[in-house]
Design an enzyme around this catalytic site. Structure first.
Site, PDB file in Angstrom:
ATOM      1  N   THR A  16     -27.738 111.445  14.373  1.00  0.00           N
ATOM      2  CA  THR A  16     -29.186 111.517  14.436  1.00  0.00           C
ATOM      3  C   THR A  16     -29.373 112.936  14.903  1.00  0.00           C
ATOM      4  O   THR A  16     -28.394 113.664  15.043  1.00  0.00           O
ATOM      5  CB  THR A  16     -29.691 110.464  15.436  1.00  0.00           C
ATOM      6  N   THR A  53     -34.117 110.847  12.673  1.00  0.00           N
ATOM      7  CA  THR A  53     -32.880 110.274  12.142  1.00  0.00           C
ATOM      8  C   THR A  53     -33.030 109.666  10.758  1.00  0.00           C
ATOM      9  O   THR A  53     -34.133 109.336  10.318  1.00  0.00           O
ATOM     10  CB  THR A  53     -32.373 109.173  13.107  1.00  0.00           C
ATOM     11  N   ASN A 101     -30.636 107.287  10.595  1.00  0.00           N
ATOM     12  CA  ASN A 101     -29.826 106.233  11.206  1.00  0.00           C
ATOM     13  C   ASN A 101     -28.353 106.545  11.033  1.00  0.00           C
ATOM     14  O   ASN A 101     -27.773 107.249  11.842  1.00  0.00           O
ATOM     15  CB  ASN A 101     -30.182 104.846  10.684  1.00  0.00           C
ATOM     16  N   ASP A 143     -31.522  98.766  12.023  1.00  0.00           N
ATOM     17  CA  ASP A 143     -31.943  98.723  13.437  1.00  0.00           C
ATOM     18  C   ASP A 143     -32.721  97.447  13.768  1.00  0.00           C
ATOM     19  O   ASP A 143     -32.995  97.168  14.932  1.00  0.00           O
ATOM     20  CB  ASP A 143     -32.792  99.951  13.789  1.00  0.00           C
TER      21      ASP A 143
HETATM   22  O1  DON Z   1     -33.370 104.556  16.226  1.00  0.00           O
HETATM   23  C1  DON Z   1     -32.250 104.376  16.657  1.00  0.00           C
HETATM   24  O2  DON Z   1     -32.016 104.026  17.782  1.00  0.00           O
HETATM   25  C2  DON Z   1     -31.068 104.655  15.746  1.00  0.00           C
HETATM   26  N1  DON Z   1     -31.492 104.545  14.375  1.00  0.00           N
HETATM   27  C3  DON Z   1     -30.518 105.995  16.055  1.00  0.00           C
HETATM   28  C4  DON Z   1     -29.310 106.279  15.241  1.00  0.00           C
HETATM   29  C5  DON Z   1     -28.438 107.280  15.822  1.00  0.00           C
HETATM   30  O3  DON Z   1     -28.684 107.839  16.855  1.00  0.00           O
HETATM   31  C6  DON Z   1     -27.208 107.561  15.039  1.00  0.00           C
HETATM   32  N2  DON Z   1     -26.248 108.248  15.784  1.00  0.00           N
HETATM   33  N3  DON Z   1     -26.309 109.266  16.336  1.00  0.00           N
END
Ligand code: DON
Length: 570
Positions: A380, A398, A400, A422
């Site tokens: 992200t 992000t 994701n 998510d």
């Molecule tokens: O919104 C969220 O919490 C996740 N989609 C964030 C994904 C993420 O941080 C991926 N890795 N770094």
């Protein structure tokens, strides 16, 4: 005999060293100090994106103009997570102290259904929410940037896209990390797409290769000329809808028309006299962070020391309680009545934390097979900006997974997110971050999926003090938590606070995650003696932060050892 004496002396030395009192905040001298800016600072995950922001600031733009330039530049130079096909959150503090937060999180398409990722036996089919068209939520980033500009922008919108368009049209040189990430995703790019993407390279990418993205340059030009309509209507929208139709995805023109970024009241609390301003639901970040900080006030971490077994044990005990609440109570507030007041009520948290013992871990009530240690990727991205007026913005955004669902919109040159993962596809079944959820985060048409993204701003004595945030899925909240403790409790410089080894725990699975090789043996033993199990990951997070120093200058703290992150000020 001599050897025995030598080994006994060594053992005695090790014993004496392990008996030393933990290093306290009072003993701290900085190991590293990040770049200093007298007037302004940008910290982002790629030097070219940082420089796009600095350029706008130098041309007289404010922090919000710079954020827009950084956001679009990240789409070009960091397609792993920089995006127009995803979403995110911004926390804002103007120089006069006014605060706001902007939610440009993706939404479930109208055609989404609660059980859409279950097979005929009611079991979750994980790939469906992670790779391919069905994994994509309705993107929010362009609407978010447009909204940010409408409310706070000072330079013309078209100027803010210029750096990104130039980078896409003329190309840029790949870093070693960028080449590595592209190589890792080769198979997925082929599986998810019906045409050959520029990102596919049979010989493998190497550092120094050039990335020219003419289709993306054209897409960005539509957005430059038409604002949000350049994405949600017209050619680009048609390309998205066609991509969905051909690939079996759900996003329609109606979904794109219905998308709106939303201004929300930031989540605010106090930690040791500092005011913490963070993201409200549909991110769990702000609430969870404030719950953790309420708990942290019960202890004196400056005395128990940074990353000692006692401190890590106490942080873990707080974290498992907070993540249990997250799994049960957090979701999109427009669909579910999130009990914010209860979760932030000091009496409620006092009661939750009263069972914490300094001498023994508490078992997470029900240990499930969370898959924290086999997460596919951590991409992200977070950027922090302060301008010459003292306006600050903290943005986490992000797709994701890295390169989202790996589907590139044909002809448009950008990847779509896989944010649908998510949601809680089924109560109690972990998502790719090992996070479990319940009714509060069940899939519903038009609903926003729960996030952990925690863009945060901290004030001290009524003035701007710190801008912080990171990627890392479930580990975002605990990394932001540690960045605040490192500065406030352990008195670190911003760069040291970012460089410091990170740990993470999240209720289920019942383990502490640590960065490989980062904790001394005696700390690990100490934690094991308290009953904790440790698992290891190469790294946790990629922070981009800013600290206001006592003389009013800004220190950028970027994860230059964990990624290509780069801070620059002037
Ligand atoms: O919104 C969220 O919490 C996740 N989609 C964030 C994904 C993420 O941080 C991926 N890795 N770094």
């Amino acid at each position: 005999m001599k050897r025995n004496l030598a080994s006994s002396l060594l053992a005695l030395l090790v014993f004496l060293l392990s008996c030393q009192p933990p290093r306290s905040a009072a003993d701290y001298t900085p190991k590293a100090i990040g770049p200093i800016g007298d007037s302004a600072m940008v910290a982002a995950t790629h030097p070219l994106a940082t420089r796009a922001g600095v350029k706008i600031l130098r041309e007289g733009g404010n922090a919000f103009d710079a954020a827009i330039a950084v956001h679009f530049a990240l789409q070009v130079v960091f397609p792993e997570a920089g995006n127009i096909g995803g979403g995110g959150f911004a926390v804002i503090r103007e120089s006069d102290g006014s605060i706001a937060s902007l939610d440009f999180r993706e939404k479930a398409p109208a055609g989404a259904a609660r059980d859409m990722y279950l097979d005929e036996n009611g079991d979750v089919v994980q790939e469906r929410s992670r790779i391919g068209h069905l994994a994509a939520g309705v993107p929010g980033s362009v609407a978010g940037m447009w909204e940010l500009h409408q409310k706070y922008g000072s330079l013309p919108w078209a100027d803010l896209l210029k750096p990104a368009i130039k980078l896409a049209y003329e190309g840029h040189v790949l870093t070693e990390l960028a080449a590595h990430n592209l190589n890792r995703a080769q198979e997925a790019f082929k599986t998810a797409n019906r045409f050959v993407l520029w990102t596919v390279n049979e010989e493998g990418w190497v550092e120094g290769d050039s990335s020219i993205q003419r289709e993306l340059a054209a897409t960005l030009s539509f957005i430059q000329n038409n604002g949000r309509d350049g994405f949600y209507k017209g050619i680009v929208a048609d390309q998205i809808v066609k991509e969905m139709q051909l690939g079996g995805g759900l996003i329609t023109q109606e979904d794109l028309d219905a998308y709106e970024a939303i201004w929300r009241e930031p989540t605010v609390g106090i930690y040791r006299g500092h005011r913490i301003i963070s993201m409200p639901p549909p991110s769990s970040g702000g609430i969870a962070l404030l719950q953790l900080l309420q708990g942290a006030e019960r202890f004196d971490f400056s005395k128990t020391g940074h990353n000692t077994s006692e401190t890590i044990h106490l942080m873990t005990e707080l974290e498992r309680r907070v993540y249990a609440d997250r799994a049960t109570y957090l979701g999109d507030p427009d669909y579910y009545d999130v009990p914010v007041n209860m979760l932030l009520d000091p009496e409620y948290n006092e009661e939750r934390y009263s069972s914490i013992s300094r001498n023994k871990k508490t078992n997470s009530t029900e240990i499930k097979e969370g898959k924290v240690d086999i997460i596919e990727s951590v991409e992200t991205t977070h950027y922090s900006i302060v301008d010459v007026e003292g306006n600050a913005v903290s943005v986490t955004t992000t797709l994701n997974g890295y390169f989202g669902c790996k589907v590139m919109v044909r002809g448009a040159g950008f990847f779509l997110n896989n944010e649908m993962d998510d949601f809680s596809a089924k109560p109690g079944v972990p998502n790719q971050f090992g996070l479990v959820g319940a009714e509060s985060n069940a899939i519903a048409p038009g609903k926003r999926m729960l996030s952990s993204m925690t863009p945060t701003i901290v004030e001290k004595n009524g003035r701007l003090f710190m801008v912080t945030g990171t990627p890392g899925g479930a580990t975002i909240i605990t990394s932001v938590f540690q960045s605040i403790l490192n500065v406030i409790d352990h008195g670190m410089s911003m760069q040291d606070a970012v460089d410091a080894p990170r740990v993470h725990s999240q209720w289920l699975p019942d383990v502490i995650v640590s960065e490989e090789g980062s904790l001394p043996g005696d700390v690990i033993t100490g934690l094991e003696e308290l009953g904790h199990e440790l698992v290891y990951r190469t790294q946790l997070g990629k922070m981009n932060t800013i600290l206001v120093r006592p003389d009013g200058t800004y220190e950028g703290g970027s994860d230059r050892n964990r990624g290509d992150c780069y801070a620059e000020g002037f």
